[in-house]
Write an enzyme that holds these catalytic residues in place. Structure first.
Site, mmCIF file in Angstrom:
data_model
loop_
_atom_site.group_PDB
_atom_site.id
_atom_site.type_symbol
_atom_site.label_atom_id
_atom_site.label_comp_id
_atom_site.label_asym_id
_atom_site.label_seq_id
_atom_site.Cartn_x
_atom_site.Cartn_y
_atom_site.Cartn_z
ATOM 1 N N ASP A 236 0.863 -1.175 0.000
ATOM 2 C CA ASP A 236 0.000 0.000 0.000
ATOM 3 C C ASP A 236 0.907 1.234 0.000
ATOM 4 O O ASP A 236 1.696 1.417 0.928
ATOM 5 C CB ASP A 236 -0.854 -0.059 1.279
ATOM 6 N N PHE A 237 0.816 2.054 -1.054
ATOM 7 C CA PHE A 237 1.771 3.168 -1.138
ATOM 8 C C PHE A 237 1.544 4.243 -0.077
ATOM 9 O O PHE A 237 2.380 5.127 0.099
ATOM 10 C CB PHE A 237 1.900 3.749 -2.550
ATOM 11 N N HIS A 255 -5.815 11.563 -9.956
ATOM 12 C CA HIS A 255 -7.242 11.932 -10.038
ATOM 13 C C HIS A 255 -8.145 10.964 -9.271
ATOM 14 O O HIS A 255 -9.337 11.186 -9.146
ATOM 15 C CB HIS A 255 -7.702 12.058 -11.494
HETATM 16 C C1 LIG Z 1 -6.204 4.097 -12.462
HETATM 17 S S1 LIG Z 1 -5.070 2.820 -12.130
HETATM 18 C C2 LIG Z 1 -3.677 3.364 -13.066
HETATM 19 C C3 LIG Z 1 -2.734 2.257 -13.400
HETATM 20 C C4 LIG Z 1 -1.495 2.670 -14.224
HETATM 21 N N1 LIG Z 1 -0.745 3.742 -13.586
HETATM 22 C C5 LIG Z 1 -1.892 3.067 -15.622
HETATM 23 O O1 LIG Z 1 -1.980 4.267 -15.908
HETATM 24 O O2 LIG Z 1 -2.164 2.168 -16.428
HETATM 25 C C6 LIG Z 1 -4.588 3.145 -10.457
HETATM 26 C C7 LIG Z 1 -3.623 2.143 -9.856
HETATM 27 O O3 LIG Z 1 -3.382 2.498 -8.485
HETATM 28 C C8 LIG Z 1 -3.278 1.296 -7.739
HETATM 29 N N2 LIG Z 1 -3.543 1.567 -6.316
HETATM 30 C C9 LIG Z 1 -4.712 1.917 -5.747
HETATM 31 N N3 LIG Z 1 -4.573 2.048 -4.426
HETATM 32 C C10 LIG Z 1 -3.263 1.781 -4.143
HETATM 33 C C11 LIG Z 1 -2.506 1.752 -2.930
HETATM 34 N N4 LIG Z 1 -3.073 2.071 -1.777
HETATM 35 N N5 LIG Z 1 -1.193 1.432 -3.009
HETATM 36 C C12 LIG Z 1 -0.613 1.134 -4.204
HETATM 37 N N6 LIG Z 1 -1.296 1.146 -5.394
HETATM 38 C C13 LIG Z 1 -2.598 1.468 -5.351
HETATM 39 C C14 LIG Z 1 -4.330 0.413 -8.362
HETATM 40 O O4 LIG Z 1 -4.147 -0.951 -8.041
HETATM 41 C C15 LIG Z 1 -4.147 0.728 -9.838
HETATM 42 O O5 LIG Z 1 -3.216 -0.120 -10.437
#
Ligand SMILES: C[S@@+](CC[C@H](N)C(=O)[O-])C[C@H]1O[C@@H](n2cnc3c(N)ncnc32)[C@H](O)[C@@H]1O
Length: 345
Positions: A236-237, A255
């Site tokens: 989890d980032f 966004h």
């Molecule tokens: C809208 S997607 C964009 C994916 C990629 N960057 C792209 O443009 O194809 C958002 C990404 O954020 C990741 N994400 C959401 N919450 C997260 C968290 N708490 N920690 C790490 N990654 C997370 C999701 O799993 C997803 O892969």
């Protein structure tokens, strides 16, 4: 005034009612699901044969294809015979530039349910998705692996179409030692950065554990892993981000989150790699922005507590976390590269 606004009343009513049908996205999703474009890749086909091979009823399929033909997605070459067009070709899975998974995801019940509850978002400013499903999208996807796979694939489709233009706009990557893509999905964007700039040392893909598992199998990622240039950080980032990074990047991530969450994430990056810059590949709202961006802003309202931000909003966010927005690099796409450097650098 648009041309429609100057029409006589009956035509205006007709123009308005045209806008009321949700048929195009639904039919696109069905055409993708039933692999119509793949079947037509062999050449034009009578709707009866097409229906037999797709295991659907010919009458309804004819209606679906007739509607999509209106939008230029398919072509009716003679009565009852349909062919692909340059648009429908992109509905095929596993081709360069494919929009197959995106079309299917747009037709997913979870997204339609969110649109259906948009009145909740309008009344409260909160995501309709949470009202319908009782939780936020990311935890929900972790509990729904099929939908999550579709979501990740859709992101990859979209990113594959854009990555070259985004990456070319930032040659500074070439001289860096380590870049981390936060929320990097299946890794397409990061892999394109590494492929484009062989002199860039290594990349770290940070995402949630199930997404990282999917990324490990991505054909563009695997050779970079073998070369020792591609690492994974399954976490989890908000809790931890990789150390020793020269630039944290995001694509289509900011966004999805409200300001407070993003400030937390940015501060974590600032503390973990104090000298690192931030390069966010995101849409930037401005006057006269494309219809696509307005649609995207609405999707964020319906599904997440996010929004498409303007330049001032990005500058405020970065400032709160100890960065200065240094420049916004256009990329010739709906996305810009928003560069921020630590205060004092
Ligand atoms: C809208 S997607 C964009 C994916 C990629 N960057 C792209 O443009 O194809 C958002 C990404 O954020 C990741 N994400 C959401 N919450 C997260 C968290 N708490 N920690 C790490 N990654 C997370 C999701 O799993 C997803 O892969």
């Amino acid at each position: 005034m648009t041309p429609e606004q100057t029409l006589p009343a009956p035509s205006r009513a007709a123009a308005l009612s045209e806008l009321m049908f949700p048929s195009t996205p639904r039919c696109l999703a069905l055409a993708a699901e039933y692999r119509i474009a793949e079947l037509l890749a062999e050449g034009p086909m009578a709707v009866a044969d097409l229906a037999a091979r797709a295991y659907v009823e010919p009458g309804p399929l004819h209606k679906v294809l007739a509607l999509l033909t209106e939008d230029g997605v398919f072509e009716e070459t003679e009565p009852g015979v349909f062919a692909n067009t340059p648009l429908s070709e992109l509905l095929q899975a596993d081709i360069p530039g494919s929009m197959h998974a995106m079309a299917r995801m747009v037709g997913s019940p979870w997204l339609w349910d969110s649109w259906g509850a948009l009145d909740h978002s309008l009344a409260t400013g909160r995501p309709a998705f949470r009202k319908v499903h009782g939780t936020a999208l990311w935890p929900w996807l972790q509990e729904h692996p099929d939908e999550a796979r579709m979501f990740n694939r859709a992101m990859t489709d979209f990113t594959e179409a854009l990555s070259d233009a985004l990456v070319a706009a930032y040659p500074e990557f070439a001289t860096m030692s380590a870049v981390c893509d936060l929320g990097g999905g299946e890794g397409t964007f990061l892999a394109t950065i590494l492929d484009t700039y062989p002199s860039l040392g290594r990349g770290v893909l940070a995402d949630l554990p199930p997404v990282i598992e999917q990324a490990r199998k991505h054909p563009q990622v695997m050779p970079l892993v073998e070369q020792g240039r591609f690492d994974f950080a399954a976490a989890d980032f908000f809790s931890q981000v990789p150390v020793g990074i020269e630039a944290y990047v995001t694509k289509q991530v900011m966004h999805s989150w409200p300001d407070a969450a993003l400030v937390r994430l940015l501060r974590r990056c600032r503390e973990t790699s104090p000298g690192a810059r931030f390069v966010a590949a995101e849409m930037v709202h401005h006057d006269g922005v494309a219809r696509f961006v307005k649609n995207f802003d609405l999707v964020m309202l319906a599904t997440m507590s996010g929004q498409v931000r303007d330049e001032r909003q990005f500058a405020d966010l970065f400032d709160q976390a100890g960065y200065r927005l240094s420049r916004i690099v256009p990329t010739g796409t709906a996305f810009s590269l928003i560069e921020a450097v630590p205060h004092g650098l």
